[in-house]
Design a protein around this motif. Structure first.
Motif, PDB file in Angstrom:
ATOM      1  N   LYS A 184      39.648  36.231  30.041  1.00  0.00           N
ATOM      2  CA  LYS A 184      40.885  35.786  29.411  1.00  0.00           C
ATOM      3  C   LYS A 184      41.466  34.559  30.112  1.00  0.00           C
ATOM      4  CE  LYS A 184      45.024  37.935  27.489  1.00  0.00           C
ATOM      5  NZ  LYS A 184      45.845  39.179  27.456  1.00  0.00           N
ATOM      6  N   ASN A 185      41.347  34.530  31.440  1.00  0.00           N
ATOM      7  CA  ASN A 185      41.846  33.413  32.248  1.00  0.00           C
ATOM      8  C   ASN A 185      40.798  33.037  33.284  1.00  0.00           C
ATOM      9  OD1 ASN A 185      44.762  33.123  31.319  1.00  0.00           O
ATOM     10  ND2 ASN A 185      44.739  35.283  31.892  1.00  0.00           N
ATOM     11  N   PRO A 186      39.883  32.143  32.930  1.00  0.00           N
ATOM     12  CA  PRO A 186      38.788  31.775  33.847  1.00  0.00           C
ATOM     13  C   PRO A 186      39.265  31.204  35.178  1.00  0.00           C
ATOM     14  CG  PRO A 186      38.377  30.960  31.626  1.00  0.00           C
ATOM     15  CD  PRO A 186      39.798  31.444  31.646  1.00  0.00           C
ATOM     16  N   ASN A 187      40.474  30.656  35.215  1.00  0.00           N
ATOM     17  CA  ASN A 187      40.981  30.039  36.438  1.00  0.00           C
ATOM     18  C   ASN A 187      41.700  31.025  37.360  1.00  0.00           C
ATOM     19  OD1 ASN A 187      40.081  27.500  35.531  1.00  0.00           O
ATOM     20  ND2 ASN A 187      41.969  27.165  34.368  1.00  0.00           N
ATOM     21  N   CYS A 188      41.667  32.297  37.018  1.00  0.00           N
ATOM     22  CA  CYS A 188      42.401  33.302  37.801  1.00  0.00           C
ATOM     23  C   CYS A 188      41.464  34.301  38.483  1.00  0.00           C
ATOM     24  CB  CYS A 188      43.376  34.055  36.890  1.00  0.00           C
ATOM     25  SG  CYS A 188      44.681  33.015  36.197  1.00  0.00           S
ATOM     26  N   GLU A 189      40.268  33.836  38.826  1.00  0.00           N
ATOM     27  CA  GLU A 189      39.307  34.746  39.440  1.00  0.00           C
ATOM     28  C   GLU A 189      39.782  35.242  40.808  1.00  0.00           C
ATOM     29  OE1 GLU A 189      35.439  33.086  39.585  1.00  0.00           O
ATOM     30  OE2 GLU A 189      35.234  32.889  37.404  1.00  0.00           O
ATOM     31  N   ASP A 190      40.421  34.353  41.577  1.00  0.00           N
ATOM     32  CA  ASP A 190      40.914  34.756  42.903  1.00  0.00           C
ATOM     33  C   ASP A 190      41.992  35.828  42.776  1.00  0.00           C
ATOM     34  OD1 ASP A 190      39.205  32.988  44.108  1.00  0.00           O
ATOM     35  OD2 ASP A 190      40.702  31.389  44.295  1.00  0.00           O
ATOM     36  N   GLN A 191      42.913  35.637  41.836  1.00  0.00           N
ATOM     37  CA  GLN A 191      43.953  36.636  41.629  1.00  0.00           C
ATOM     38  C   GLN A 191      43.354  37.958  41.161  1.00  0.00           C
ATOM     39  OE1 GLN A 191      43.982  33.507  40.668  1.00  0.00           O
ATOM     40  NE2 GLN A 191      46.036  32.640  40.505  1.00  0.00           N
ATOM     41  N   PHE A 192      42.326  37.866  40.318  1.00  0.00           N
ATOM     42  CA  PHE A 192      41.692  39.077  39.814  1.00  0.00           C
ATOM     43  C   PHE A 192      41.021  39.858  40.945  1.00  0.00           C
ATOM     44  CE2 PHE A 192      38.164  41.340  37.661  1.00  0.00           C
ATOM     45  CZ  PHE A 192      38.911  42.111  36.790  1.00  0.00           C
ATOM     46  N   ARG A 193      40.358  39.127  41.860  1.00  0.00           N
ATOM     47  CA  ARG A 193      39.726  39.789  43.001  1.00  0.00           C
ATOM     48  C   ARG A 193      40.777  40.406  43.925  1.00  0.00           C
ATOM     49  NH1 ARG A 193      35.818  35.485  42.749  1.00  0.00           N
ATOM     50  NH2 ARG A 193      37.134  34.210  44.099  1.00  0.00           N
ATOM     51  N   SER A 194      41.892  39.709  44.104  1.00  0.00           N
ATOM     52  CA  SER A 194      42.964  40.244  44.950  1.00  0.00           C
ATOM     53  C   SER A 194      43.554  41.526  44.361  1.00  0.00           C
ATOM     54  CB  SER A 194      44.076  39.195  45.122  1.00  0.00           C
ATOM     55  OG  SER A 194      43.592  38.044  45.771  1.00  0.00           O
ATOM     56  N   VAL A 195      43.726  41.523  43.056  1.00  0.00           N
ATOM     57  CA  VAL A 195      44.254  42.708  42.377  1.00  0.00           C
ATOM     58  C   VAL A 195      43.279  43.874  42.519  1.00  0.00           C
ATOM     59  CG1 VAL A 195      44.794  43.677  40.107  1.00  0.00           C
ATOM     60  CG2 VAL A 195      45.715  41.457  40.774  1.00  0.00           C
ATOM     61  N   ASN A 196      41.997  43.602  42.344  1.00  0.00           N
ATOM     62  CA  ASN A 196      40.984  44.649  42.486  1.00  0.00           C
ATOM     63  C   ASN A 196      40.967  45.223  43.905  1.00  0.00           C
ATOM     64  OD1 ASN A 196      39.958  44.836  39.891  1.00  0.00           O
ATOM     65  ND2 ASN A 196      38.471  43.217  40.199  1.00  0.00           N
ATOM     66  N   HIS A 197      41.061  44.315  44.895  1.00  0.00           N
ATOM     67  CA  HIS A 197      41.044  44.752  46.288  1.00  0.00           C
ATOM     68  C   HIS A 197      42.269  45.612  46.594  1.00  0.00           C
ATOM     69  CE1 HIS A 197      40.521  44.713  50.607  1.00  0.00           C
ATOM     70  NE2 HIS A 197      41.726  44.201  50.758  1.00  0.00           N
ATOM     71  N   ALA A 198      43.443  45.177  46.143  1.00  0.00           N
ATOM     72  CA  ALA A 198      44.669  45.929  46.388  1.00  0.00           C
ATOM     73  C   ALA A 198      44.588  47.306  45.738  1.00  0.00           C
ATOM     74  CB  ALA A 198      45.872  45.153  45.852  1.00  0.00           C
ATOM     75  N   TYR A 199      44.063  47.343  44.529  1.00  0.00           N
ATOM     76  CA  TYR A 199      43.964  48.636  43.836  1.00  0.00           C
ATOM     77  C   TYR A 199      42.954  49.557  44.521  1.00  0.00           C
ATOM     78  CZ  TYR A 199      43.012  52.103  40.269  1.00  0.00           C
ATOM     79  OH  TYR A 199      42.831  53.289  39.609  1.00  0.00           O
ATOM     80  N   GLU A 200      41.872  48.987  44.999  1.00  0.00           N
ATOM     81  CA  GLU A 200      40.846  49.785  45.683  1.00  0.00           C
ATOM     82  C   GLU A 200      41.435  50.490  46.901  1.00  0.00           C
ATOM     83  OE1 GLU A 200      36.642  49.177  48.136  1.00  0.00           O
ATOM     84  OE2 GLU A 200      37.575  47.483  47.111  1.00  0.00           O
ATOM     85  N   ILE A 201      42.322  49.814  47.616  1.00  0.00           N
ATOM     86  CA  ILE A 201      42.927  50.402  48.813  1.00  0.00           C
ATOM     87  C   ILE A 201      44.035  51.389  48.445  1.00  0.00           C
ATOM     88  CG2 ILE A 201      44.192  49.917  50.939  1.00  0.00           C
ATOM     89  CD1 ILE A 201      41.258  48.948  50.896  1.00  0.00           C
ATOM     90  N   LEU A 202      44.943  50.972  47.593  1.00  0.00           N
ATOM     91  CA  LEU A 202      46.125  51.784  47.313  1.00  0.00           C
ATOM     92  C   LEU A 202      45.840  52.980  46.418  1.00  0.00           C
ATOM     93  CD1 LEU A 202      48.805  48.980  46.836  1.00  0.00           C
ATOM     94  CD2 LEU A 202      48.187  50.228  48.898  1.00  0.00           C
ATOM     95  N   SER A 203      44.738  52.952  45.688  1.00  0.00           N
ATOM     96  CA  SER A 203      44.397  54.091  44.838  1.00  0.00           C
ATOM     97  C   SER A 203      43.706  55.201  45.619  1.00  0.00           C
ATOM     98  CB  SER A 203      43.490  53.643  43.680  1.00  0.00           C
ATOM     99  OG  SER A 203      42.262  53.131  44.174  1.00  0.00           O
ATOM    100  N   ASP A 204      43.272  54.887  46.833  1.00  0.00           N
ATOM    101  CA  ASP A 204      42.644  55.883  47.703  1.00  0.00           C
ATOM    102  C   ASP A 204      43.722  56.428  48.649  1.00  0.00           C
ATOM    103  OD1 ASP A 204      41.339  57.132  49.944  1.00  0.00           O
ATOM    104  OD2 ASP A 204      39.474  56.176  49.308  1.00  0.00           O
ATOM    105  N   PRO A 205      44.097  57.710  48.524  1.00  0.00           N
ATOM    106  CA  PRO A 205      45.200  58.241  49.348  1.00  0.00           C
ATOM    107  C   PRO A 205      44.985  58.060  50.834  1.00  0.00           C
ATOM    108  CG  PRO A 205      44.603  59.797  47.607  1.00  0.00           C
ATOM    109  CD  PRO A 205      43.554  58.717  47.598  1.00  0.00           C
TER     110      PRO A 205
END
Length: 205
Positions: free
Chosen positions: A38-59
């Motif tokens: 959807k936004n090819p120029n937002c790959e860095d933000q997408f990776r940051s969001v994935n990383h944050a979710y990976e950590i915070l979703s694990d209790p």
């Protein structure tokens, strides 16, 4: 050195008091916003969001991050396990070793008293000689009573029903996806909706 324990929450536009449901909801929202398709120029933000979710979703990882920040997570990766940095596990381990240390010292003192009494170095009554052993028994009894008194059936049931909770969460996500589809939030084309929905589910699950 100040610990950074808030940046991952800011990445997901949340506060530290966010619930697991709010974390999941925020991730889905930002995953849609920054998805490379959807936004090819937002790959860095997408990776940051994935990383944050990976950590915070694990209790367990979240508890480590809330206490030690990114440094704690790096230490856990280096050690190959997050168990010993988990604050809950750390408290249990410390209490266990303190209890064991006190028991060992008391037993050693008791053995010394017995040796001195047998050699007639001291003339204490046997009831006094056995005081360290009685202290050990009292300590074990106290630990047992404390454990029974502070036993939380609700928490135990929560751990046992974790799988059921995950199933309910997955069902809720499917219902939310259906609601989004009805509102037209993912586009007007049914084919495009299904394709994008499938990709989002891959990232979420």
């Amino acid at each position: 050195m100040e610990r950074d324990t808030i940046s991952l929450y800011l990445t997901l536009e949340l506060t530290k008091s966010a619930t697991p449901g709010e974390i999941k909801k925020a991730y889905r929202k930002l995953a849609l916003r920054y998805h490379p398709d959807k936004n090819p120029n937002c790959e860095d933000q997408f990776r940051s969001v994935n990383h944050a979710y990976e950590i915070l979703s694990d209790p367990q990882k979240r508890r480590i991050y809330d206490r030690y920040g990114a440094v704690g997570l790096n230490m856990a990766d280096t050690m190959g396990s997050t168990m010993f940095l988990d604050p809950e596990v750390e408290a249990v381990v410390l209490a266990f070793f303190c209890l064991v240390s006190i028991i060992i010292v008391s037993v050693l003192i008791w053995l010394i008293f017995i040796c001195l009494r047998v050699d007639s170095t001291i003339q204490w009554p046997w009831s006094v000689v056995f005081i360290p052993l009685w202290l050990v028994n009292a300590l074990i009894l106290w630990a047992t009573v404390y454990r029974i008194k502070n036993y939380d059936p609700a928490k135990n049931e929560e751990l046992n029903g974790q799988f059921s909770a995950q199933q309910q969460q997955q069902q809720q996500e499917e219902e939310d996806d259906e609601a989004d589809e009805q509102d037209g939030l993912l586009g007007s084309s049914q084919k495009h909706i299904s394709k994008l929905q499938h990709r989002i589910n891959q990232y979420i699950m």
